[in-house]
Enzyme design. Structure first.
Site, PDB file in Angstrom:
ATOM      1  N   VAL A 119       0.832  -1.209   0.000  1.00  0.00           N
ATOM      2  CA  VAL A 119       0.000   0.000   0.000  1.00  0.00           C
ATOM      3  C   VAL A 119       0.864   1.255   0.000  1.00  0.00           C
ATOM      4  O   VAL A 119       0.966   1.963  -0.994  1.00  0.00           O
ATOM      5  CB  VAL A 119      -0.965   0.005   1.215  1.00  0.00           C
ATOM      6  CG1 VAL A 119      -1.760   1.307   1.262  1.00  0.00           C
ATOM      7  CG2 VAL A 119      -1.916  -1.181   1.134  1.00  0.00           C
ATOM      8  N   CYS A 120       1.493   1.529   1.126  1.00  0.00           N
ATOM      9  CA  CYS A 120       2.219   2.792   1.305  1.00  0.00           C
ATOM     10  C   CYS A 120       3.434   2.911   0.402  1.00  0.00           C
ATOM     11  O   CYS A 120       3.871   4.017   0.094  1.00  0.00           O
ATOM     12  CB  CYS A 120       2.630   2.946   2.761  1.00  0.00           C
ATOM     13  SG  CYS A 120       1.246   2.753   3.903  1.00  0.00           S
ATOM     14  N   VAL A 121       3.979   1.775  -0.024  1.00  0.00           N
ATOM     15  CA  VAL A 121       5.101   1.777  -0.961  1.00  0.00           C
ATOM     16  C   VAL A 121       4.600   1.634  -2.394  1.00  0.00           C
ATOM     17  O   VAL A 121       4.932   2.437  -3.267  1.00  0.00           O
ATOM     18  CB  VAL A 121       6.099   0.644  -0.631  1.00  0.00           C
ATOM     19  CG1 VAL A 121       7.214   0.593  -1.671  1.00  0.00           C
ATOM     20  CG2 VAL A 121       6.692   0.840   0.760  1.00  0.00           C
TER      21      VAL A 121
END
Length: 210
Positions: A119-121
């Site tokens: 997600v965040c990456v």
């Protein structure tokens, strides 16, 4: 022998480091590395950013909620870096302040590490590729729930052209040549790879240094 492959190398003169959502709450979700190993890897990436003087951007997601605050060591290492506390955007690239900070860095290469990997990456990595950036994800400073989730995220990013490498490979590719600085990079490695101290001890002995 002809080939269409082009080896795109990291350049310390054209790369920015994006540290995404290394937050106290989110890091507790990381299960594909041990806690001590993962924190060491994250701090090693940050140390590389500082050593190579890379423009560095810190960002968090909903830090007033369960995701928690940024790991304090990162803020301490980069007290003057852009710090984007996103109020709710899951994909950092959906935040105008974050994108503006990336553009202001003026680099065509983006090195990304964060939590969680899929997600965040992956989300900002894919968004940045779409915008024409060369994106490099640091695999051992990005963590998630398990290895299945991790590999699924890696495959998705690779399919879009994201390059995957670990922090040690990142450092070596940025450095290019040991003759640029033996002791500086050797000290960085020794601080984050205990066994590397043996190599540096051997070097100092041969060089007649203490």
């Amino acid at each position: 022998m002809s080939t269409s492959f082009k080896y795109t190398r990291l350049s310390k003169d054209d790369a920015a480091l994006l540290l995404v959502d290394h937050q106290a709450g989110l890091i507790s979700l990381v299960q594909d590395f041990s806690p001590s190993e993962f924190k060491n890897n994250v701090l090693a990436v940050a140390a590389c950013g500082k050593y190579f003087k890379l423009p560095t951007i810190l960002t968090t997601s909903f830090e007033n909620g369960p995701n928690g605050p940024l790991v304090p060591e990162l803020k301490e290492m980069f007290p003057n870096a852009p710090y984007i506390a996103r109020p709710g955007n899951i994909n950092a690239w959906d935040n105008e302040d974050f994108v503006n900070a990336v553009k202001k860095a003026g680099c065509k290469q983006l090195i990304i590490a964060g939590v969680v990997t899929e997600v965040c990456v992956a989300f900002p990595a894919l968004s940045a590729v779409e915008e024409g950036y060369e994106v490099f994800v640091i695999t051992d400073a990005s963590g998630t729930f398990n290895e299945v989730t991790r590999h699924t995220a890696w495959l998705r990013m690779q399919a879009a052209g994201v390059q995957l490498l670990n922090w040690f490979g990142m450092a070596c590719e940025l450095h290019r040549d040991w003759r640029n600085d033996i002791e500086g990079l050797g000290t960085l490695f020794s601080n984050h790879i205990p066994n590397y101290r043996n190599l540096m001890t051997s070097y100092f002995t041969l060089a007649g240094k203490k």
